[in-house]
Enzyme design. Structure first.
Site, PDB file in Angstrom:
ATOM      1  N   HIS A 183      51.242  76.288  77.351  1.00 24.21           N
ATOM      2  CA  HIS A 183      52.290  76.983  76.593  1.00 24.21           C
ATOM      3  C   HIS A 183      51.777  77.247  75.188  1.00 24.21           C
ATOM      4  CE1 HIS A 183      52.771  72.650  76.227  1.00 24.21           C
ATOM      5  NE2 HIS A 183      53.197  72.857  74.991  1.00 24.21           N
TER       6      HIS A 183
ATOM      7  N   HIS B   6      52.871  77.917  71.290  1.00 29.60           N
ATOM      8  CA  HIS B   6      53.961  77.726  70.330  1.00 29.60           C
ATOM      9  C   HIS B   6      53.981  78.878  69.326  1.00 29.60           C
ATOM     10  CE1 HIS B   6      54.737  73.262  70.989  1.00 29.60           C
ATOM     11  NE2 HIS B   6      53.545  73.379  71.539  1.00 29.60           N
TER      12      HIS B   6
HETATM   13  P1  AMP Z   1      53.084  70.190  73.396  1.00 26.76           P
HETATM   14  O1  AMP Z   1      53.041  68.997  72.493  1.00 26.76           O
HETATM   15  O2  AMP Z   1      52.238  71.331  72.926  1.00 26.76           O
HETATM   16  O3  AMP Z   1      52.838  69.809  74.844  1.00 26.76           O
HETATM   17  O4  AMP Z   1      54.567  70.722  73.259  1.00 26.76           O
HETATM   18  C1  AMP Z   1      55.565  70.511  74.198  1.00 26.76           C
HETATM   19  C2  AMP Z   1      56.811  71.114  73.612  1.00 26.76           C
HETATM   20  O5  AMP Z   1      57.756  71.283  74.643  1.00 26.76           O
HETATM   21  C3  AMP Z   1      57.472  70.243  72.535  1.00 26.76           C
HETATM   22  O6  AMP Z   1      57.539  70.984  71.323  1.00 26.76           O
HETATM   23  C4  AMP Z   1      58.848  69.944  73.115  1.00 26.76           C
HETATM   24  O7  AMP Z   1      59.860  69.918  72.154  1.00 26.76           O
HETATM   25  C5  AMP Z   1      59.029  71.065  74.113  1.00 26.76           C
HETATM   26  N1  AMP Z   1      59.911  70.773  75.228  1.00 26.76           N
HETATM   27  C6  AMP Z   1      59.877  69.693  76.041  1.00 26.76           C
HETATM   28  N2  AMP Z   1      60.847  69.774  76.967  1.00 26.76           N
HETATM   29  C7  AMP Z   1      61.493  70.949  76.755  1.00 26.76           C
HETATM   30  C8  AMP Z   1      62.587  71.615  77.382  1.00 26.76           C
HETATM   31  N3  AMP Z   1      63.228  71.077  78.429  1.00 26.76           N
HETATM   32  N4  AMP Z   1      62.985  72.803  76.878  1.00 26.76           N
HETATM   33  C9  AMP Z   1      62.353  73.349  75.819  1.00 26.76           C
HETATM   34  N5  AMP Z   1      61.317  72.772  75.195  1.00 26.76           N
HETATM   35  C10 AMP Z   1      60.893  71.595  75.643  1.00 26.76           C
END
Ligand code: AMP
Ligand code: ZN
Length: 135
Positions: A99, A101
């Protein structure tokens, strides 16, 4: 992937604040935003991070990001953006489905980037040769 939270969002098994969707990409608001409008851009096909994601998918990820930026800018009045992809746990990747950001930035939002360090001796030269010889 059965236990992947983003696959579950894509299959609509759990809800999200969806702002964009096409055949290959979905974008939704991060549940714990760094700033309002913090958006995750996610390929629908499960892969872990940039290392195992096909180049074509990464191109689409960037193209959709480019499309989303002006919409997020208009909606949030952001003055700039940080774009990042965490690759592997050591780099802060918590969800193991690739993903990107999009983090809107605002004047005096207090969000700080990390500081740079410095290379010692001929470390940079050695690394330059080593990386380019591995391409
Ligand atoms: P990363 O640290 O790059 O893996 O980021 C994962 C991101 O996913 C974090 O910023 C979380 O806040 C976000 N996240 C986790 N679960 C969900 C969810 N159910 N809906 C939206 N964002 C999420
Ligand atoms: Zn997944």
């Amino acid at each position: 992937m059965n236990d992947c939270i983003f696959c579950k969002i894509i299959k609509e098994e759990i809800p999200c604040n969806k702002i964009y969707e096409d055949n290959n990409i979905i974008a939704f608001l991060d549940i714990a935003p760094v700033n309002p409008g913090h958006t995750l851009v996610v390929p629908k096909k499960h892969s872990i991070n940039m290392l195992d994601t096909p180049e074509e998918t990464l191109k689409e990820l960037i193209a959709i990001t480019k499309k989303l930026l002006p919409a997020i800018e208009a909606a949030t009045n952001a003055k700039g953006f940080n774009i990042h992809i965490n690759n592997n746990e050591i780099a802060g990747q918590a969800v193991h489905h690739i993903h990107l950001h999009i983090i809107p930035r605002f004047k005096n939002d207090g969000r700080k980037l990390w500081k740079g360090s410095e290379y010692k001796g001929n470390e940079a030269e050695i690394l330059t040769k080593s990386i380019s010889s591995n391409l």
